[in-house]
Design a protein around this motif. Structure first.
Motif, PDB file in Angstrom:
ATOM      1  N   ARG A 208     -11.560 -82.259 -50.952  1.00 34.63           N
ATOM      2  CA  ARG A 208     -10.830 -83.263 -49.937  1.00 34.63           C
ATOM      3  C   ARG A 208     -11.826 -83.941 -49.238  1.00 34.63           C
ATOM      4  NH1 ARG A 208      -7.924 -78.300 -49.316  1.00 34.63           N
ATOM      5  NH2 ARG A 208      -6.009 -78.225 -50.208  1.00 34.63           N
ATOM      6  N   ASN A 209     -11.480 -85.095 -48.868  1.00 37.48           N
ATOM      7  CA  ASN A 209     -12.052 -86.102 -48.026  1.00 37.48           C
ATOM      8  C   ASN A 209     -11.156 -86.023 -46.578  1.00 37.48           C
ATOM      9  OD1 ASN A 209     -14.792 -87.022 -49.136  1.00 37.48           O
ATOM     10  ND2 ASN A 209     -13.260 -87.600 -50.531  1.00 37.48           N
ATOM     11  N   HIS A 210     -10.274 -85.358 -46.480  1.00 42.12           N
ATOM     12  CA  HIS A 210      -9.275 -85.288 -45.010  1.00 42.12           C
ATOM     13  C   HIS A 210      -8.960 -83.967 -44.716  1.00 42.12           C
ATOM     14  CE1 HIS A 210      -6.571 -84.948 -48.327  1.00 42.12           C
ATOM     15  NE2 HIS A 210      -5.697 -84.457 -47.522  1.00 42.12           N
ATOM     16  N   ILE A 211      -8.765 -83.782 -43.414  1.00 37.27           N
ATOM     17  CA  ILE A 211      -8.266 -82.301 -43.003  1.00 37.27           C
ATOM     18  C   ILE A 211      -6.755 -82.377 -43.224  1.00 37.27           C
ATOM     19  CG2 ILE A 211      -8.165 -80.890 -41.189  1.00 37.27           C
ATOM     20  CD1 ILE A 211     -10.567 -82.293 -39.874  1.00 37.27           C
ATOM     21  N   VAL A 212      -6.433 -81.384 -43.831  1.00 33.49           N
ATOM     22  CA  VAL A 212      -4.917 -81.173 -43.973  1.00 33.49           C
ATOM     23  C   VAL A 212      -4.288 -80.966 -42.792  1.00 33.49           C
ATOM     24  CG1 VAL A 212      -3.127 -79.811 -45.475  1.00 33.49           C
ATOM     25  CG2 VAL A 212      -5.296 -80.061 -46.436  1.00 33.49           C
ATOM     26  N   LEU A 213      -3.083 -81.851 -42.658  1.00 34.90           N
ATOM     27  CA  LEU A 213      -2.112 -81.686 -41.518  1.00 34.90           C
ATOM     28  C   LEU A 213      -2.564 -82.562 -40.411  1.00 34.90           C
ATOM     29  CD1 LEU A 213      -0.571 -78.373 -41.848  1.00 34.90           C
ATOM     30  CD2 LEU A 213       0.293 -80.356 -43.011  1.00 34.90           C
ATOM     31  N   GLN A 214      -3.879 -82.777 -40.602  1.00 33.37           N
ATOM     32  CA  GLN A 214      -4.448 -83.364 -39.168  1.00 33.37           C
ATOM     33  C   GLN A 214      -4.825 -85.109 -39.652  1.00 33.37           C
ATOM     34  OE1 GLN A 214      -7.572 -81.487 -37.155  1.00 33.37           O
ATOM     35  NE2 GLN A 214      -6.957 -79.684 -37.891  1.00 33.37           N
ATOM     36  N   GLU A 215      -5.309 -85.412 -40.846  1.00 33.86           N
ATOM     37  CA  GLU A 215      -5.390 -86.782 -41.236  1.00 33.86           C
ATOM     38  C   GLU A 215      -4.830 -87.175 -42.415  1.00 33.86           C
ATOM     39  OE1 GLU A 215      -9.476 -85.986 -42.117  1.00 33.86           O
ATOM     40  OE2 GLU A 215     -10.303 -86.390 -40.047  1.00 33.86           O
ATOM     41  N   ASN A 216      -4.390 -88.467 -42.519  1.00 34.92           N
ATOM     42  CA  ASN A 216      -3.761 -89.100 -43.714  1.00 34.92           C
ATOM     43  C   ASN A 216      -4.448 -88.660 -45.031  1.00 34.92           C
ATOM     44  OD1 ASN A 216      -1.623 -90.209 -42.110  1.00 34.92           O
ATOM     45  ND2 ASN A 216      -3.057 -92.058 -41.878  1.00 34.92           N
ATOM     46  N   ALA A 217      -3.799 -88.412 -46.115  1.00 33.78           N
ATOM     47  CA  ALA A 217      -4.365 -88.001 -47.188  1.00 33.78           C
ATOM     48  C   ALA A 217      -5.274 -89.222 -47.940  1.00 33.78           C
ATOM     49  CB  ALA A 217      -3.256 -87.674 -48.549  1.00 33.78           C
ATOM     50  N   GLN A 218      -6.232 -88.671 -48.367  1.00 32.39           N
ATOM     51  CA  GLN A 218      -7.563 -89.561 -48.834  1.00 32.39           C
ATOM     52  C   GLN A 218      -7.928 -89.068 -50.267  1.00 32.39           C
ATOM     53  OE1 GLN A 218     -10.854 -90.607 -46.224  1.00 32.39           O
ATOM     54  NE2 GLN A 218      -9.578 -89.796 -44.613  1.00 32.39           N
TER      55      GLN A 218
END
Length: 538
Positions: A208-218
């Motif tokens: 992943r390139n994002h933090i789950v539940l903290q950032e929009n999905a990338q």
């Protein structure tokens, strides 16, 4: 209608086994159909001279597919890569360059970084430094809409790539690899990242390139390390894949997460920090340095208000131009610029003698800020470019010469308008035009004549690769570059017997002189050009 995916091949260390590689590619294409590109990471050349390479270099043999390669990883192979900005090594084989971004006509964006990591103050020609990585980050991530890149090519593995992932076999990713490459992968968020050098194949689970539940999905990233060509253990060295450029994809489709996706290997557990943050961006010099004295008297700054420092009714605003991407050779704020070649500085553009010029008065018109091509210039920059062009025509006409302008927006990162004077006694304008058209036809280049008063922005979109010629009559010739293009084409035509008759000067690298000689030529040009230089007016 759905966008047709590009079909690409990626390859690990070739190490001079060109026949093995290209025979394998031919077999794959015969079975599965043609691919669009072959991307080679790691060591393309072996450590010893190869008779096999001479056959490709001289055209006896030809690569069956357009091939792009990274540069040297050791001092033994530096000699093969003469131009830091990239060059054609043989037909269908192109060296991308030390670092940069290659954008295809499809919109596919490939970021490349040649060499191995070096933290030494003096960086060898086969290595990259923290400043090189910072400049790539600055170049790409400064855009407000930046989401990531399609492909990242490096020779070393990124350090710690194995964290949270499947086993990388015998390679210890906590000790092996480059922390600088890891830091680059974090910010560039490539959809595919290819590397080599470890002589093994490793396809990491996507991360992943994002933090789950903290950032929009990338979108997710897939890291693939490839083995060396023709290895006895038959480890995988060629990887085939299909890709639709990110810019053409539906946003929801782009960010779909694979079922086996893992956490980002470069992100420290439990903290919103990432590996490689210790690499600072290089400091950028103030825009005020653009107004320096170009006369022989030293130690006196030239006022931006005019020749005698009188106030203008419309004083120049201290508007900062687009910032240079680190070590750009042509951004005036960059320490890489050879300022002794600069002969005139305006508000938005400057004039410099060409390094290795076709003649002593071969000059370049360059924007002060970082623009890749004429297509990207703002209105005020275009106006000053046109002013320089008109002034140079007057200057050269007073000296019994006509001038030819050309731009190659291909394998270049900063706009360079080449201005080459041709003595009236050499040939007529029609002869110059005919020479360009005939030599283009010989090389199967479609060079089209466009209306005299048309704007190039009307026929080419930003990001398009092209070659463009403007004659002293206002006539214009244009070629849209689709795949490969001879980098020295403009010089070759002007140096030919039909025009300047100096064919030995078709390559600028064969025309270089000492810094002292360059300084002498620059002083002479400044003095001769001074009566015409509008930047010195009140």
């Amino acid at each position: 209608m759905a966008q047709k995916p590009l079909r690409l091949l990626a390859c690990g260390d070739v190490e001079g086994k060109f026949d093995v590689l290209f025979n394998r590619v031919r077999a794959i294409q015969k079975k599965s159909g043609n691919f669009d590109l072959l991307l080679c990471v790691g060591n393309f050349f072996g450590s010893t001279p190869s008779a096999e390479w001479e056959e490709y270099k001289t055209g006896i043999k030809k690569a069956p597919i357009q091939t792009y390669v990274l540069g040297a990883n050791s001092k033994e192979t530096v000699e093969y890569f003469q131009d830091a900005d990239g060059c054609e090594l043989a037909e269908n084989i192109t060296y991308l360059g030390r670092k940069g971004v290659f954008t295809g006509t499809s919109g596919l964006q490939i970021v490349y970084l040649s060499g191995t990591e070096s933290l030494n103050e003096l960086v060898p020609g086969y290595s990259f430094s923290p400043n090189d990585v910072s400049s790539l980050r600055t170049m790409l991530c400064s855009a407000s809409q930046f989401k990531g890149v399609d492909i990242l090519l490096t020779s070393p593995w990124p350090k710690d790539v194995g964290n949270f992932g499947n086993s990388s076999g015998e390679v210890d990713t906590k000790k092996c690899g480059s922390a600088l490459v890891s830091s680059l992968a974090v910010v560039l968020k490539p959809r595919y990242h290819f590397a080599a050098l470890e002589k093994t194949y490793y396809e990491r689970l996507p991360y992943r390139n994002h933090i789950v539940l903290q950032e929009n999905a990338q979108h997710a990233t897939r890291f693939i390390a490839l083995a060396n060509v023709g290895n006895p253990d038959k480890k995988k060295y060629l990887y085939a894949f299909s890709i639709i450029p990110m810019k053409l994809m539906d946003a929801a489709e782009l960010v779909k997460q694979p079922p086996d996706v893992t956490e980002n290997p470069y992100r420290k557990s439990g903290k919103d920090t990432t590996i490689g943050k210790q690499t600072p961006a290089p400091e950028e010099e103030s825009a005020c340095q653009f107004f320096f004295d170009l006369n022989e008297k030293q130690g006196r700054k030239r006022s931006s208000t005019g020749r005698h420092g009188k106030s203008s009714p419309h004083p120049k605003q201290p508007c900062k131009p687009p910032q240079p991407p680190g070590s750009c050779w042509f951004c005036l704020a960059s320490p890489e610029v050879e300022k002794h070649l600069v002969v005139s500085v305006g508000t938005h553009c400057y004039l410099a003698l060409a390094k290795g010029g076709l003649s002593d008065d071969h000059v370049l018109i360059l924007p002060i800020g970082h623009y890749q091509s004429v297509l990207e210039l703002s209105t005020e920059v275009v106006e000053e470019v046109e002013k320089y062009k008109a002034t140079l025509r007057q200057f050269f006409k007073s000296r019994g010469k006509r001038c030819v302008l050309f731009e190659r927006n291909y394998k270049s990162h900063h706009l360079q308008l080449q201005v080459i004077p041709v003595p009236l006694s050499c040939c007529a304008t029609d002869d110059i035009k005919d020479a360009f058209i005939s030599q283009a036809q010989e090389q199967q280049i479609e060079l089209l004549e466009i209306p005299e008063h048309s704007d190039i922005k009307q026929i080419a979109q930003p990001g398009a690769a092209y070659f463009y010629v403007e004659l002293d009559t206002g006539e214009k010739l244009f070629h849209r570059i689709k795949k490969n293009f001879p980098l020295q084409f403009g010089r070759e035509v002007l140096a030919s017997e039909a025009i300047l008759n100096i064919p030995d000067k078709s390559d600028w690298r064969q025309c270089q002189i000492s810094k002292e000689e360059e300084e002498t030529l620059a002083r002479r040009f400044r003095k001769d050009f001074e009566p015409f230089d509008f930047t010195l007016d009140n």
